[in-house]
Design an enzyme around this catalytic site. Structure first.
Site, PDB file in Angstrom:
ATOM      1  N   ASP A  11       0.854  -1.193   0.000  1.00  0.00           N
ATOM      2  CA  ASP A  11       0.000   0.000   0.000  1.00  0.00           C
ATOM      3  C   ASP A  11       0.887   1.238   0.000  1.00  0.00           C
ATOM      4  O   ASP A  11       1.634   1.467   0.951  1.00  0.00           O
ATOM      5  CB  ASP A  11      -0.870  -0.053   1.271  1.00  0.00           C
ATOM      6  CG  ASP A  11      -1.713   1.185   1.457  1.00  0.00           C
ATOM      7  OD1 ASP A  11      -2.539   1.185   2.385  1.00  0.00           O
ATOM      8  OD2 ASP A  11      -1.552   2.157   0.684  1.00  0.00           O
ATOM      9  N   ILE A  12       0.803   2.020  -1.043  1.00  0.00           N
ATOM     10  CA  ILE A  12       1.709   3.181  -1.201  1.00  0.00           C
ATOM     11  C   ILE A  12       1.543   4.181  -0.053  1.00  0.00           C
ATOM     12  O   ILE A  12       2.487   4.909   0.270  1.00  0.00           O
ATOM     13  CB  ILE A  12       1.488   3.841  -2.580  1.00  0.00           C
ATOM     14  CG1 ILE A  12       2.708   4.703  -2.962  1.00  0.00           C
ATOM     15  CG2 ILE A  12       0.192   4.671  -2.616  1.00  0.00           C
ATOM     16  CD1 ILE A  12       2.739   5.111  -4.427  1.00  0.00           C
ATOM     17  N   GLY A  33      -9.782   4.182  -5.631  1.00  0.00           N
ATOM     18  CA  GLY A  33      -8.444   3.611  -5.834  1.00  0.00           C
ATOM     19  C   GLY A  33      -7.362   4.229  -4.964  1.00  0.00           C
ATOM     20  O   GLY A  33      -7.572   4.542  -3.793  1.00  0.00           O
ATOM     21  N   VAL A  34      -6.199   4.398  -5.591  1.00  0.00           N
ATOM     22  CA  VAL A  34      -5.056   4.925  -4.823  1.00  0.00           C
ATOM     23  C   VAL A  34      -5.312   6.382  -4.419  1.00  0.00           C
ATOM     24  O   VAL A  34      -4.904   6.814  -3.334  1.00  0.00           O
ATOM     25  CB  VAL A  34      -3.749   4.750  -5.629  1.00  0.00           C
ATOM     26  CG1 VAL A  34      -3.650   5.691  -6.809  1.00  0.00           C
ATOM     27  CG2 VAL A  34      -2.528   4.901  -4.739  1.00  0.00           C
ATOM     28  N   ASP A  35      -6.053   7.098  -5.229  1.00  0.00           N
ATOM     29  CA  ASP A  35      -6.409   8.501  -4.923  1.00  0.00           C
ATOM     30  C   ASP A  35      -7.191   8.557  -3.604  1.00  0.00           C
ATOM     31  O   ASP A  35      -6.876   9.329  -2.690  1.00  0.00           O
ATOM     32  CB  ASP A  35      -7.276   9.025  -6.082  1.00  0.00           C
ATOM     33  CG  ASP A  35      -7.441  10.540  -6.094  1.00  0.00           C
ATOM     34  OD1 ASP A  35      -8.215  11.018  -6.936  1.00  0.00           O
ATOM     35  OD2 ASP A  35      -6.800  11.223  -5.270  1.00  0.00           O
ATOM     36  N   SER A 118      -2.915   4.768 -14.063  1.00  0.00           N
ATOM     37  CA  SER A 118      -3.907   4.490 -15.119  1.00  0.00           C
ATOM     38  C   SER A 118      -4.318   3.029 -15.256  1.00  0.00           C
ATOM     39  O   SER A 118      -5.172   2.726 -16.097  1.00  0.00           O
ATOM     40  CB  SER A 118      -3.416   4.974 -16.501  1.00  0.00           C
ATOM     41  OG  SER A 118      -3.616   6.360 -16.634  1.00  0.00           O
ATOM     42  N   THR A 119      -3.727   2.124 -14.479  1.00  0.00           N
ATOM     43  CA  THR A 119      -4.002   0.689 -14.699  1.00  0.00           C
ATOM     44  C   THR A 119      -5.174   0.171 -13.870  1.00  0.00           C
ATOM     45  O   THR A 119      -5.475  -1.019 -13.885  1.00  0.00           O
ATOM     46  CB  THR A 119      -2.759  -0.165 -14.370  1.00  0.00           C
ATOM     47  OG1 THR A 119      -2.481  -0.042 -12.973  1.00  0.00           O
ATOM     48  CG2 THR A 119      -1.554   0.277 -15.177  1.00  0.00           C
ATOM     49  N   GLY A 120      -5.842   1.032 -13.155  1.00  0.00           N
ATOM     50  CA  GLY A 120      -7.020   0.595 -12.385  1.00  0.00           C
ATOM     51  C   GLY A 120      -8.276   1.058 -13.084  1.00  0.00           C
ATOM     52  O   GLY A 120      -8.609   0.612 -14.180  1.00  0.00           O
ATOM     53  N   TYR A 122      -8.817   3.535 -14.802  1.00  0.00           N
ATOM     54  CA  TYR A 122      -8.610   4.093 -16.159  1.00  0.00           C
ATOM     55  C   TYR A 122      -8.293   3.021 -17.205  1.00  0.00           C
ATOM     56  O   TYR A 122      -8.147   3.325 -18.384  1.00  0.00           O
ATOM     57  CB  TYR A 122      -7.548   5.185 -16.124  1.00  0.00           C
ATOM     58  CG  TYR A 122      -8.045   6.527 -15.593  1.00  0.00           C
ATOM     59  CD1 TYR A 122      -9.372   6.680 -15.172  1.00  0.00           C
ATOM     60  CD2 TYR A 122      -7.209   7.627 -15.494  1.00  0.00           C
ATOM     61  CE1 TYR A 122      -9.835   7.889 -14.678  1.00  0.00           C
ATOM     62  CE2 TYR A 122      -7.661   8.850 -15.006  1.00  0.00           C
ATOM     63  CZ  TYR A 122      -8.986   8.965 -14.609  1.00  0.00           C
ATOM     64  OH  TYR A 122      -9.452  10.169 -14.117  1.00  0.00           O
TER      65      TYR A 122
HETATM   66  N1  APR Z   1      -1.273   1.514  -3.016  1.00  0.00           N
HETATM   67  C1  APR Z   1      -0.668   1.231  -4.198  1.00  0.00           C
HETATM   68  N2  APR Z   1      -1.338   1.001  -5.332  1.00  0.00           N
HETATM   69  C2  APR Z   1      -2.689   1.044  -5.271  1.00  0.00           C
HETATM   70  C3  APR Z   1      -3.399   1.340  -4.078  1.00  0.00           C
HETATM   71  C4  APR Z   1      -2.634   1.575  -2.917  1.00  0.00           C
HETATM   72  N3  APR Z   1      -3.200   1.866  -1.746  1.00  0.00           N
HETATM   73  N4  APR Z   1      -4.741   1.314  -4.353  1.00  0.00           N
HETATM   74  C5  APR Z   1      -4.854   0.998  -5.657  1.00  0.00           C
HETATM   75  N5  APR Z   1      -3.632   0.828  -6.214  1.00  0.00           N
HETATM   76  C6  APR Z   1      -3.274   0.483  -7.588  1.00  0.00           C
HETATM   77  C7  APR Z   1      -4.341  -0.213  -8.397  1.00  0.00           C
HETATM   78  O1  APR Z   1      -4.320  -1.607  -8.143  1.00  0.00           O
HETATM   79  C8  APR Z   1      -3.853   0.099  -9.809  1.00  0.00           C
HETATM   80  O2  APR Z   1      -2.850  -0.833 -10.187  1.00  0.00           O
HETATM   81  O3  APR Z   1      -3.055   1.704  -8.264  1.00  0.00           O
HETATM   82  C9  APR Z   1      -3.194   1.480  -9.662  1.00  0.00           C
HETATM   83  C10 APR Z   1      -3.992   2.631 -10.254  1.00  0.00           C
HETATM   84  O4  APR Z   1      -5.378   2.371 -10.067  1.00  0.00           O
HETATM   85  P1  APR Z   1      -6.415   3.547  -9.699  1.00  0.00           P
HETATM   86  O5  APR Z   1      -6.196   3.966  -8.314  1.00  0.00           O
HETATM   87  O6  APR Z   1      -7.762   3.056 -10.089  1.00  0.00           O
HETATM   88  O7  APR Z   1      -5.985   4.778 -10.620  1.00  0.00           O
HETATM   89  P2  APR Z   1      -6.189   5.006 -12.185  1.00  0.00           P
HETATM   90  O8  APR Z   1      -6.382   3.746 -12.944  1.00  0.00           O
HETATM   91  O9  APR Z   1      -5.068   5.924 -12.572  1.00  0.00           O
HETATM   92  O10 APR Z   1      -7.575   5.797 -12.242  1.00  0.00           O
HETATM   93  C11 APR Z   1      -7.618   7.097 -11.720  1.00  0.00           C
HETATM   94  O11 APR Z   1      -9.467   6.561 -10.304  1.00  0.00           O
HETATM   95  O12 APR Z   1      -9.493   6.753  -8.067  1.00  0.00           O
HETATM   96  C12 APR Z   1      -9.857   7.365  -9.212  1.00  0.00           C
HETATM   97  O13 APR Z   1      -9.753   9.700  -8.674  1.00  0.00           O
HETATM   98  C13 APR Z   1      -9.123   8.661  -9.411  1.00  0.00           C
HETATM   99  O14 APR Z   1     -10.509   9.302 -11.236  1.00  0.00           O
HETATM  100  C14 APR Z   1      -9.227   8.822 -10.891  1.00  0.00           C
HETATM  101  C15 APR Z   1      -9.052   7.400 -11.384  1.00  0.00           C
END
Ligand code: APR
Length: 174
Positions: A11-12, A33-35, A118-120, A122
């Site tokens: 977890d970042i 997600g990570v945001d 972008s791999t979640g 997006y």
């Molecule tokens: N720590 C590390 N990596 C994480 C964590 C965490 N706590 N939570 C999720 N991830 C990974 C996911 O498994 C994925 O591989 O981060 C990567 C990016 O996934 P997302 O968080 O969904 O981000 P993204 O695909 O860039 O989409 C961005 O999602 O959360 C919303 O506000 C954000 O609209 C934006 C979109």
């Protein structure tokens, strides 16, 4: 100065380094997600600070304090939504990594951690995204020796395997 690149699994928000990168959206006002994880861990001051940043264009990056996070800074970047690969997604993803590295250089950030942008939500294919991430970080030429170390933080075993395979490829200088 050789840049150290490492892969971590976890977890970042728990990483104790100078800056963690947030995979945000263009509003910079949080999300899932990570945001969502970063905003929850940083506390509400992060949202208040981000309001003043007035958003961020896809491919760009902006810095904020880390507030309650272990990391001193958060570098917010907005990755491209995957639309099939012919809408400039690779170039936009590459510029996310380059702009985050540039902000780290400007702020003399020594150790920074990236999620797989972008791999979640997006939907960017993981292998292609990891290839772009590693090559963009590898290619970055810092003028002041910062950052010194880049951590790719993988949230799943699968992601870790992808980065591990690709990093082996890159470090073998093939
Ligand atoms: N720590 C590390 N990596 C994480 C964590 C965490 N706590 N939570 C999720 N991830 C990974 C996911 O498994 C994925 O591989 O981060 C990567 C990016 O996934 P997302 O968080 O969904 O981000 P993204 O695909 O860039 O989409 C961005 O999602 O959360 C919303 O506000 C954000 O609209 C934006 C979109």
């Amino acid at each position: 100065m050789k840049l150290d690149i490492k892969i971590l699994r976890g977890d970042i928000t728990q990483i104790h380094c100078d800056a963690i990168v947030n995979a945000a959206n263009e509003t910079l006002l949080g999300g899932g997600g990570v945001d969502g994880a970063i905003h929850r861990a940083a506390g509400k001051e992060l949202l208040e600070f981000c309001r003043k940043l007035k958003g961020c264009r896809t491919g760009q990056a902006k810095i904020s304090p880390g507030f309650d996070l272990k990391a001193k800074y958060v570098i917010h970047t907005v990755g491209p939504v995957w639309r099939g690969g012919d809408k400039n997604e690779q170039a936009l993803l590459r510029s996310c990594y380059q702009n985050c590295m540039k902000i780290a250089e400007e702020n003399k950030i020594a150790v920074m951690a990236f999620p797989a942008i972008s791999t979640g939500v997006y939907g960017y294919p993981k292998e292609q995204a990891a290839e772009t991430a590693i090559s963009a970080v590898n290619a970055y030429k810092s003028k002041n020796g910062f950052p010194r170390e880049v951590l790719f933080v993988c949230y799943s075993k699968g992601d870790e395997a992808i980065y591990g395979k690709l990093l082996g490829f890159f470090s073998a200088g093939k």
